[in-house]
Enzyme design. Structure first.
Site, PDB file in Angstrom:
ATOM      1  N   LYS A 283     -12.487   4.395  20.948  1.00 55.21           N
ATOM      2  CA  LYS A 283     -12.379   5.389  19.884  1.00 55.21           C
ATOM      3  C   LYS A 283     -13.763   5.894  19.518  1.00 55.21           C
ATOM      4  O   LYS A 283     -14.686   5.115  19.341  1.00 55.21           O
ATOM      5  CB  LYS A 283     -11.718   4.769  18.653  1.00 55.21           C
ATOM      6  CG  LYS A 283     -10.292   5.166  18.424  1.00 55.21           C
ATOM      7  CD  LYS A 283      -9.797   4.654  17.084  1.00 55.21           C
ATOM      8  CE  LYS A 283      -8.429   5.221  16.761  1.00 55.21           C
ATOM      9  NZ  LYS A 283      -7.936   4.772  15.459  1.00 55.21           N
ATOM     10  N   GLU A 368       6.339   1.411   8.904  1.00 54.50           N
ATOM     11  CA  GLU A 368       6.707   1.553   7.484  1.00 54.50           C
ATOM     12  C   GLU A 368       8.013   0.845   7.165  1.00 54.50           C
ATOM     13  O   GLU A 368       8.153   0.236   6.093  1.00 54.50           O
ATOM     14  CB  GLU A 368       6.816   3.036   7.124  1.00 54.50           C
ATOM     15  CG  GLU A 368       5.493   3.781   7.092  1.00 54.50           C
ATOM     16  CD  GLU A 368       5.042   4.269   8.460  1.00 54.50           C
ATOM     17  OE1 GLU A 368       3.982   4.914   8.539  1.00 54.50           O
ATOM     18  OE2 GLU A 368       5.762   4.020   9.469  1.00 54.50           O
ATOM     19  N   ARG A 396      10.127   7.533   6.679  1.00 48.76           N
ATOM     20  CA  ARG A 396      10.548   6.725   7.823  1.00 48.76           C
ATOM     21  C   ARG A 396      11.284   5.458   7.386  1.00 48.76           C
ATOM     22  O   ARG A 396      12.016   4.859   8.171  1.00 48.76           O
ATOM     23  CB  ARG A 396       9.321   6.351   8.657  1.00 48.76           C
ATOM     24  CG  ARG A 396       8.583   7.563   9.212  1.00 48.76           C
ATOM     25  CD  ARG A 396       7.135   7.232   9.560  1.00 48.76           C
ATOM     26  NE  ARG A 396       7.015   6.297  10.655  1.00 48.76           N
ATOM     27  CZ  ARG A 396       6.802   6.645  11.924  1.00 48.76           C
ATOM     28  NH1 ARG A 396       6.695   7.916  12.253  1.00 48.76           N
ATOM     29  NH2 ARG A 396       6.694   5.733  12.858  1.00 48.76           N
TER      30      ARG A 396
END
Length: 639
Positions: A283, A368, A396
């Site tokens: 990243k 979630e 969600r």
């Protein structure tokens, strides 16, 4: 091409990438990385993830040919390099600006974007659907899902893997693994073995050996050899898991070695079965500040490239910051308070909590649904879980909010950050729907603070209740209101009058209270006396106060930063109807029945009329036929 000539300037479509040499692809990757850094430094955006997938994208477009081949991304903020190489190079400078290109794949933006993506976890299922449609249509093209940035912490990703592997369709999944690290020796050996193992000679050799072992040496010898291969593969790579799900596992490979990637993709393009390519990436690759602190540069505002410092001016703390500090203060006095987030430790303001109370902090990944049920389990044993999730992402977990928390009346506090208009991330991230779905759920108390001090009070109040609570607050700075040293408890279901007025009552909630007060000041200059009621609670409503002030004013304007259908204004109209009060003199302002595009928060609120000027203009329109003697439209109200 001249050696000093920019390669990126000559790329108009993916077809131009396929003509480049491996050396040119490396140079192109560097130019793309420069373009991304320069643009995000000016516009803000998702930097670290985008930088990590540059070579991967270049190699994909070298071997595969969209739009014939279908490439879908999960999650969408990996797609900056893809946008640049698929005809949007010149438009990339408009990234995330109103009227400019989106920060995520968007079908209406380009024929190269095959699916709108903003939330994690859908790419594998989408790709499985695309592969099945290809089968129905008798077409011959490749379907590739680029999955990464934690998406495999989503349960839905495994549901997709389970179905796609069993279907045995021609499907390629690229796992962009930017969290796992492997040592240079293992990485080099793995890359070497992988290139060998996907080559045509070795592929044929393996098939022939398999045939000999099975048909000549017998099933017992073949089974033993297969067990040894599986055990070895499971020991040095995670491939056994994916192969058990029906995928041919390839990897891990270095996701920044263009040559290795191109060779691997060229080889697997021949396969006619589900394949998972495991690529290890870094990243923030190529920008040291992002490499060293990828979380900080995941989503970042405009910044100085040399120092990495975000451009900012002195301003009040954000609601996110206020929430984080208030929770730390409360948790220092109550050891039963725990904090839960879904891969958003920094985004939800919980970094300090995590540092001070590591045993009471839980990052459940992009899961979630699990986070909500996990909180319910903690609450059932007497703990006080605070679940900090963006409004758009808590959608969600809607079923679990109902079934596992509210139905059993567990005292879980939901801190709904980014409620309302979020700005540049656009329709996938606007928190427009939480009022509408939350107010319909029994046992759930729903609050919205008008300022940062009230947020602190509401959090303290929520943690005293023995039932579930939702607190929604905007992606915005506070108003600069001083925060009390110790929070005060707010009587549940009680609003407050901000200003009194005779001609009109403005009922506002949360982030719309301050604009409503400012609108009342503008109206006063026009000779209109408007009262402003801060409801504070969406559920339960302060019925007595609302009905009393509505009756006195005669006309009511309800203002909210949420979808109008089933929202806060609907709750007010339902109250009027239940009390035998006609709604003809009540007008609602909020988000209409449409998905709001991207732009700055200020621009979008202005478009929606949710500003002091917009609210005052609506009030003037309501009163344009006002008679000299004030009309009492609500005189039939039953108190």
């Amino acid at each position: 091409m001249n050696k000093n000539e920019l390669i990126l300037a000559g790329i108009e479509s993916p077809a131009d990438v396929q003509d480049l040499s491996l050396e040119a692809l490396k140079t192109l990757s560097d130019e793309i990385r420069e373009t991304i850094i320069r643009t995000v430094a000016q516009r803000g955006g998702h930097l670290a993830s985008s930088l990590g997938v540059v070579e991967l994208t270049v190699a994909l477009l070298k071997i595969f040919s969209p739009p014939k081949d279908r490439i879908v991304f999960d999650v969408g903020h990996q797609a900056y390099a893809y946008k640049i190489l698929t005809g949007r190079r010149d438009a990339f400078s408009t990234l995330r600006t109103k009227g400019g290109i989106s920060g995520f794949p968007k079908r209406e933006e380009s024929p190269y974007d095959f699916f709108d993506v903003g939330h994690a976890g859908n790419a594998i299922s989408v790709a499985a659907g695309l592969a099945q449609a290809r089968c129905f249509n008798g077409d011959d093209h490749k379907v590739i899902a680029v999955v990464g940035d934690g998406s495999l912490t989503c349960g839905v990703s495994y549901e997709g893997l389970n179905q796609a592997g069993a279907a045995e369709k021609d499907l390629i999944i690229i796992l962009n693994d930017n969290e796992m690290s492997i040592s240079p020796n293992v990485g080099a050996m793995a890359a070497y073995l992988n290139r060998i193992m996907t080559g045509q000679i070795v592929t044929r050799f393996r098939a022939e050996v398999k045939n000999i072992l099975k048909n000549v040496m017998g099933e017992p010898i073949y089974s033993l050899a297969k067990q040894f291969e599986d055990a070895l593969k499971g020991f040095i790579t995670p491939g056994k898991l994916f192969e058990d799900l029906g995928f041919k596992y390839v990897g891990p490979i270095d996701g920044h070695q263009v040559k290795h990637l191109v060779e691997t993709f060229k080889n697997i393009k021949r396969f006619r079965e589900p394949v998972l390519v495991h690529a290890i990436t870094c990243k923030g690759k190529g920008y040291c500040q992002a490499e060293q602190n990828p979380s900080r540069f995941h989503g970042v505002g405009p910044f100085d490239i040399e120092t990495g410092k975000v451009h900012s001016q002195p301003r009040p703390p954000s609601y996110t910051t206020v929430f984080g500090k208030a929770l730390v203060k409360l948790a220092s006095k109550d050891p039963k308070i725990v904090a839960i987030t879904a891969a958003m430790e920094y985004g939800t303001g919980l970094a300090e909590f995590a540092r001070l109370f590591p045993r009471r902090f839980f990052d459940v990944g992009i899961a979630e649904q699990h986070g909500i049920v996990f909180a319910a389990g903690l609450a059932s044993e007497g703990y006080h879980p605070v679940v900090a999730i963006y409004s758009t992402f808590i959608q969600r977990g809607y079923d679990h909010l109902i079934h596992d928390v509210c139905m059993q009346n567990f005292p879980v506090v939901f801190a709904m950050d980014r409620a309302g208009i979020v700005g540049e991330d656009g329709p996938t991230h606007h928190g427009a729907f939480d009022i509408a779905f939350a107010r319909s759920i029994p046992n759930l108390t729903v609050m919205a603070p008008a300022d940062e001090d009230q947020l602190s009070d509401m959090l303290a109040t929520a943690l005293t209740l023995n039932s579930p609570v939702s607190i929604r607050y905007a992606r915005a700075d506070g108003l600069g209101v001083p925060i009390k040293k110790e929070p005060e408890l707010i009587p549940v279901g009680k609003g407050r009058m901000m200003t009194e007025g005779e001609d009109l009552l403005i009922i506002a909630i949360g982030s719309m209270v301050d604009p409503a007060v400012q609108a009342a000041d503008l109206l006063a200059k026009k000779g209109i006396s408007a009262g402003v009621l801060d409801a504070r609670f969406i559920k339960p409503l302060d019925e007595d106060l609302i009905l009393e002030k509505s009756r006195a004013a005669g006309k009511v304007l309800v203002v909210e930063e949420g979808i109008l259908a089933g929202g806060f204004g609907s709750a007010i109209l339902e109250l009027f109807s239940d009390k035998g009060l006609g709604g003809g003199s009540a007008v609602r302002m909020g988000i209409s029945d449409a998905f709001v595009e991207h732009g700055t928060r200020a621009e979008l609120l202005a478009d929606l009329g949710l500003t002091p000027e917009g609210i005052s203009a609506q009030a003037v329109s309501m009163l344009k036929d006002r008679p000299e003697s004030k009309l009492r439209r609500f005189s039939s109200i039953r108190l």
